[in-house]
Enzyme design. Structure first.
Site, PDB file in Angstrom:
ATOM      1  N   MET A 216     -29.184  -8.518  10.694  1.00 40.20           N
ATOM      2  CA  MET A 216     -29.277  -7.397   9.772  1.00 40.20           C
ATOM      3  C   MET A 216     -29.882  -7.809   8.434  1.00 40.20           C
ATOM      4  O   MET A 216     -30.609  -7.041   7.806  1.00 40.20           O
ATOM      5  CB  MET A 216     -27.890  -6.768   9.570  1.00 40.20           C
TER       6      MET A 216
ATOM      7  N   SER B 285     -17.784  -3.142   8.062  1.00 39.57           N
ATOM      8  CA  SER B 285     -17.787  -2.977   9.514  1.00 39.57           C
ATOM      9  C   SER B 285     -16.847  -1.835   9.859  1.00 39.57           C
ATOM     10  O   SER B 285     -15.957  -1.497   9.060  1.00 39.57           O
ATOM     11  CB  SER B 285     -17.292  -4.269  10.181  1.00 39.57           C
TER      12      SER B 285
ATOM     13  N   SER C  34     -14.743  -2.463  11.720  1.00 48.53           N
ATOM     14  CA  SER C  34     -13.550  -3.309  11.743  1.00 48.53           C
ATOM     15  C   SER C  34     -12.921  -3.456  10.371  1.00 48.53           C
ATOM     16  O   SER C  34     -11.847  -4.049  10.245  1.00 48.53           O
ATOM     17  CB  SER C  34     -13.906  -4.696  12.293  1.00 48.53           C
TER      18      SER C  34
ATOM     19  N   TYR D 222     -11.389 -11.654  11.105  1.00 43.62           N
ATOM     20  CA  TYR D 222     -12.537 -10.794  10.823  1.00 43.62           C
ATOM     21  C   TYR D 222     -12.071  -9.455  10.269  1.00 43.62           C
ATOM     22  O   TYR D 222     -12.623  -8.947   9.294  1.00 43.62           O
ATOM     23  CB  TYR D 222     -13.341 -10.588  12.110  1.00 43.62           C
TER      24      TYR D 222
END
Length: 252
Positions: free
Chosen positions: A18, A139, A141, A152
């Site tokens: 990205m 994210s 997440s 994470y």
């Protein structure tokens, strides 16, 4: 489009995925781009097709304060200021709290959180002067939990709330702070997870029926950093093909 003519954009994690896509996107829209990454080979690959007069590479471990400060100063020395910071460097470790080694926990936090803090702190005086913006890579997440990804998830949850806090603190300075929140995206970091079974499981949940591409994320980064999003700050924007539109119940 040429939304970034004459502006300077720092992209961390620019050696691949990205970050590399973001560097290409901002450069294509006229920006001076400073590519920052810990891996020199990735930086060289990322910069080779960009115009030399508008491109600078800086090998940097953003988790180390002095190196982050030096990367920002290099941008200022070369191009005269900083208009946009793309805080994108990232890493992950899989495992629940009993399985995650302390060194893996610390590594994820150093890259995904502390590095973002160092870069934002170093860049903020220049961003205030430019009335610029920060776009961070959080994210999905960072908006909800996953199984077996405690380090994470903790790091991305921190990024999502850092975005909100910094938007509150620096809106009066004219600095906007937002984040993109991708789902599974086809990058080097996800290659070990990219099995037929994993992709099939994601496609059961993603209405658009494909996984993300780096260019999908870079396009939204460019929007959030541009004047087109001039009244947008404190937003964690899902870039997930509709995954987060679901309430979690299975398809009927």
């Amino acid at each position: 489009m040429a939304r970034f003519d004459g502006k300077t954009v720092i992209v961390t994690g620019a050696g691949s995925g990205m970050g590399a896509a973001a560097a290409r996107r901002f450069s294509a829209e006229g920006a001076n781009v400073v590519l920052v990454d810990i891996e020199k080979d990735g930086l060289d690959r990322g910069a080779k097709d960009l115009p030399g007069e508008r491109t600078l590479i800086k090998q940097t471990d953003t988790g180390k304060r002095q190196q982050a400060e030096e990367a920002v100063q290099a941008a200022v020395d070369r191009f005269g200021g900083v208009d946009v910071l793309i805080n994108n460097a990232g890493t992950l470790a899989q495992g629940d709290v009993t399985e995650t080694a302390e060194e893996d926990w610390q590594r994820v936090l150093d890259v995904n959180v502390t590095g973002y803090f160092h870069m934002a702190k170093a860049a903020m005086p220049h961003l205030k002067q430019a009335k610029g913006s920060i776009v961070m890579t959080s994210s999905v997440s960072g908006l909800g939990g996953d199984w077996g990804m405690v380090a994470y998830n903790a790091s991305k949850g921190a990024v999502s709330n850092m975005v909100r806090a910094m938007a509150l603190d620096h809106g009066r300075d004219g600095v906007r702070v937002n984040a993109v929140c991708p789902t599974f995206t086809d990058t080097g970091m996800t290659q070990d997870m990219k099995t037929d079974e994993t992709i099939a499981a994601f496609l059961q949940r993603i209405p658009m029926q494909r996984i993300g591409q780096p260019e999908d994320i870079a396009a939204v980064m460019a929007f959030l950093a541009s004047d087109d999003a001039g009244f947008v700050t404190g937003v964690n924007l899902p870039v997930d093909g509709g995954l987060s539109a679901s309430n979690g119940q299975p398809a009927q």
